[in-house]
Scaffold this motif. Structure first.
Motif, short mmCIF file in Angstrom:
data_model
loop_
_atom_site.label_atom_id
_atom_site.label_comp_id
_atom_site.label_asym_id
_atom_site.label_seq_id
_atom_site.Cartn_x
_atom_site.Cartn_y
_atom_site.Cartn_z
N SER A 159 13.73 30.12 40.73
CA SER A 159 12.44 29.42 40.76
C SER A 159 12.03 29.31 42.22
O SER A 159 12.87 29.04 43.09
N GLN A 167 2.41 26.53 40.76
CA GLN A 167 2.61 26.61 39.32
C GLN A 167 4.10 26.47 38.98
O GLN A 167 4.98 26.85 39.75
N ASN A 212 7.31 27.79 37.53
CA ASN A 212 7.69 29.19 37.42
C ASN A 212 9.20 29.33 37.29
O ASN A 212 9.97 28.50 37.77
N ASP A 232 12.03 32.89 36.92
CA ASP A 232 12.33 34.30 36.69
C ASP A 232 13.80 34.46 36.39
O ASP A 232 14.65 33.80 37.00
N SER A 264 12.97 36.56 22.47
CA SER A 264 11.88 37.45 22.88
C SER A 264 12.23 38.90 22.59
O SER A 264 13.41 39.24 22.42
N ASN A 286 10.63 36.33 32.25
CA ASN A 286 9.98 35.26 33.02
C ASN A 286 9.27 34.28 32.09
O ASN A 286 9.27 34.41 30.87
N GLU A 287 8.72 33.25 32.74
CA GLU A 287 7.92 32.22 32.08
C GLU A 287 8.69 31.56 30.92
O GLU A 287 9.87 31.28 31.03
N GLN A 288 8.01 31.28 29.81
CA GLN A 288 8.60 30.47 28.75
C GLN A 288 9.91 31.03 28.19
O GLN A 288 10.87 30.27 27.99
N TRP A 303 12.71 29.95 30.47
CA TRP A 303 13.04 28.53 30.30
C TRP A 303 13.80 28.31 29.00
O TRP A 303 14.72 27.47 28.93
#
Length: 289
Positions: A58, A63, A65, A67, A101, A114-116, A119
């Motif tokens: 991060s 924002q 973020n 990765d 994903s 990355n992103e959601q 996390w």
């Protein structure tokens, strides 16, 4: 159009199939380390024996973020269609596999999330589950390969990671790479707002070792003598240089120029125009290799 890898219905049993190659850190060799803890970057690494290094990163930004990088010891020889799943450990009997994903690992690039979804990987690790990538491995004649991110010894370093993320600067390199500062009339003193801006730049610069060039160009309005304005612009530029040096930047990386009355950006007939002309332009560059 994206194409996704279609997994067998019995995905919860895939890791048990004889024709699946599994890579994951064993119980006695699962380590997590904080490899970077600064106000501009937080990085947490996990070694996957015989496969590579998994990293959550991060960075300072306006924002939220995150990765995730999967740095493979063998470069990706072709683009893989990959399914990312959260697999429960053996000590959670009856728990089901969850989809995170569908993505691609591109030829000659590290695996990237990355992103959601990134996390969510952290949340699954916090719950003791194993985020696992499934794909057909070119190096093994397209044999199905499972790469798991172990949750063993994760939580302590994760707490440190979250603390680091909470201390990140709320702006990025791109936000400060080009900045125009203003001065008081007939003075080498910055306006109050420009002083705050310069401090933000200084706070970032002292933590980023990759910044290898700083260009400082100072200008004046046309009021006063030409040579006096030339000297004033040089003084303004050198004061900014001294500020960067005090924040640990190598003097050889700083290039200053005083331009005096040249290169006006507004009329000198109005107070507002003269204020715009009394300026120092700061441009930052960094080594990205």
């Amino acid at each position: 159009m994206k194409r996704y890898l279609v997994l067998p219905l019995a995905i919860c049993a895939i890791s048990a199939q004889a024709n699946v190659r599994n890579y994951s850190a064993p119980l006695d060799d699962s380590t997590w380390v904080m490899s970077s803890q600064t106000p501009i970057e937080c990085r947490m690494d996990h070694i996957i024996p015989s496969f590579g290094v998994a990293s959550f990163v991060s960075r300072a930004s306006k924002q939220v973020n995150l990765d995730f990088y999967l740095d493979m010891y063998r470069i990706s020889a072709e683009t893989h269609q990959v399914s990312l799943r959260s697999v429960p450990p053996r000590w959670k009997p009856g728990a089901s596999v969850k989809k995170i994903s569908e993505l691609s690992f591109y030829q000659q690039f590290d695996g990237y999330v990355n992103e959601q979804p990134a996390w969510q990987m952290l949340s699954e690790l916090e719950d003791g589950n194993v985020p696992t990538f499934y794909f057909n491995d070119w190096y093994a004649n397209s044999t199905t390969t499972a790469v798991g991110i172990s949750s063993i010894n994760f939580k302590q370093q994760y707490n440190e990671f979250l603390k680091c993320v909470g201390r990140l600067l709320p702006y990025s390199f791109e936000d400060i790479a080009f900045t125009v500062l203003s001065y008081q009339s007939n003075s080498d003193e910055l306006t109050a707002r420009s002083k705050q801006r310069l401090q933000l730049i200084g706070d970032y610069v002292k933590h980023d070792p990759n910044i290898d060039v700083v260009l400082v160009d100072a200008y004046t309005d046309s009021y006063g003598g030409k040579w006096i304005n030339q000297e004033l612009s040089e003084k303004r530029a050198n004061m900014v240089k001294d500020y960067f040096k005090s924040n640990g930047l190598d003097e050889n990386a700083i290039d200053v120029s005083g331009h005096g009355e040249r290169r006006h950006v507004a009329t000198n007939a109005t107070p507002l125009g003269r204020e715009r002309n009394r300026r120092v332009v700061i441009s930052l560059g960094k080594d990205l290799l």
